[in-house]
Each structure stands twice: as structure tokens, then as C-alpha cells.
Design an enzyme around this catalytic site. Structure first.
Site: not given
Ligand code: B16
Ligand code: MG
Length: 218
Positions: A8-10, A16, A44-46, A48, A115-117, A119, A146, A170-171
């Protein structure tokens, strides 16, 4: 036998959540939704859009906006977030992570990002860690976020490994659930109560070493 790590990233590689929280809180308060710690943790983790839905639901406003309006709100948050992460540098890598990644690479473990992000690649670039993650799961390719195991199954597939050969790190509670459901070994970073389902857990990233993981796995 463990051959790969799916990260996982964030909250694991870097924090972040500070910037996510700031941007979501700003939007929530503008919409008249009162912020609380439980909401903050639940984001966290879900994804956008799932995050926006949770915020609206918390404020009892889930039926107040059209789909187009929701997309505009999520975009507004993301613009603020992207602006915030521009200030990130390698100094924002969490303690011990660089050393851990170097150790994994030296010992021949394969590494991917789950990562779900959307970004994620930008954040890796800011941290100058892009080279450590040749394989990144594209969150846009997922049908479910997730705690669904899909993202961790794909993280193993990208490495040509079976889930049983991978450790997921994961966190977030939703993330640990995803790793467990994918049949990978779960390493949780953070609070014991939140991460009760993790196979192995550390209070923070500085304790995450191969030796400590092996010791905890027995
Ligand atoms: P984005 P992870 C997740 O990253 C974040 O924990 C979560 O808070 C955020 O909403 C999600 O990425 C989506 O991010 O808006 O940048 O696409 O913990 O899975 O690395
Ligand atoms: Mg995370």
C-alpha cells in the site's frame, strides 16, 4: 515461501493521509458535514468516490447531489490534494522504508504497488522511489475497491506470483481485509485494535524489517 511484497502507499510508504485529510475536511466543512475522527479513519484506503459517499452519508446528505455534482466535488478535492503533494520530497518517506526496500531488492524479492490512489505514481516520483516499483496496479482497472481482494490479487499477478507467495503491507483496516481475502500474508502498520485481523503487526514502519517479519511469522 515468500517471494514478493505488495505495498500500500498512503500510510505505509509515506504519510499522505495528512494531505488527504486536509483536502477532504475542507470540502466536508464547506458542505456542512461535521468532521470526526471515525470519519477520518474510515476514509483511509478507500477510493476517491467512496470517500465522498462516506462524507455525504456522515452528514445525512447522500441524496442531495447528482452524479455530475459528485464528480465535480471529488475533482475539487483532488485539485487541492494534488497541489498539496507538490511539496513532498524524499524526506517524506516514512522511517525505515528506504532501508527495507533496499534490503528486499538486494535479496531478490519482487515488489509491486497496490494503492487505491490514482495519484500513486506522482507520489512515488516526489519521493524518488519510482524505480523500486516497476509494477503498479492501476486503480482505474478495478471493479471494486478495498476491502475487496481484487487490488491485492492483481498486485501478485503483476509479479507472476501466487497470492500465497506474497506479503501485503497495509495501514488501513479495509486494506488488511483485502490482503487476507486475497490469501496473502498481511502485515499491518499501526494501531492494534484497528488492525486486529493482520497476521503480523508493527506499531510503525521503523520496526518493519525482514528479520522482524520472519520472527513474527514463526
Ligand atoms: P486518490 P492507499 C488511498 O491510498 C488513500 O488511503 C485514500 O484515503 C484515498 O482516498 C485513496 O487512496 C484514493 O486516492 O483520490 O488520490 O485517487 O492507502 O490505498 O495507498
Ligand atoms: Mg493506506
Amino acid at each position: 515461501q515468500i517471494k514478493g511484497f505488495v505495498f500500500d502507499l498512503d500510510g505505509v510508504i509515506t504519510d499522505t493521509s495528512l494531505y488527504h485529510t486536509k483536502a477532504w475536511r475542507q470540502l466536508a466543512e464547506k458542505l456542512g458535514v461535521t468532521w470526526n475522527k471515525e470519519l477520518e479513519e474510515g476514509l483511509k484506503g478507500i477510493s476517491r468516490m467512496d470517500s465522498l459517499e462516506l462524507i455525504l452519508k456522515t452528514g445525512g446528505k447522500e441524496n442531495d447531489y447528482s452524479e455530475d455534482e459528485k464528480v465535480a466535488l471529488a475533482t475539487e478535492k483532488n485539485t487541492n490534494y494534488v497541489n498539496e503533494i507538490k511539496q513532498m520530497t524524499p524526506a517524506n518517506i516514512l522511517p525505515g522504508i528506504k532501508e527495507f526496500l533496499d534490503d528486499l531488492r538486494d535479496k531478490g524479492y519482487l515488489i509491486s504497488l497496490a494503492s487505491a490512489s490514482k495519484n500513486g505514481p506522482t507520489v512515488l516520483k516526489q519521493l524518488q522511489l519510482t524505480d523500486y516499483f516497476p509494477k503498479v496496479v492501476d486503480p482505474a482497472s478495478l471493479s471494486k475497491g478495498k476491502p475487496d481482494p481484487e487490488i491485492y490479487i492483481k498486485g501478485a499477478e503483476l509479479l507472476n506470483l501466487a497470492p500465497e507467495e506474497c506479503i501485503g503491507v497495509e495501514d488501513a483496516k479495509a486494506g488488511i481485509q483485502a490482503i487476507n481475502a486475497a490469501n496473502e500474508t498481511s502485515v499491518g502498520i499501526g494501531d492494534a485494535k484497528t488492525l486486529a485481523a493482520a497476521d503480523v503487526r508493527f506499531d510503525d514502519t521503523s520496526q518493519m524489517t525482514l528479520a522482524n517479519i520472519e520472527k513474527a511469522m514463526g
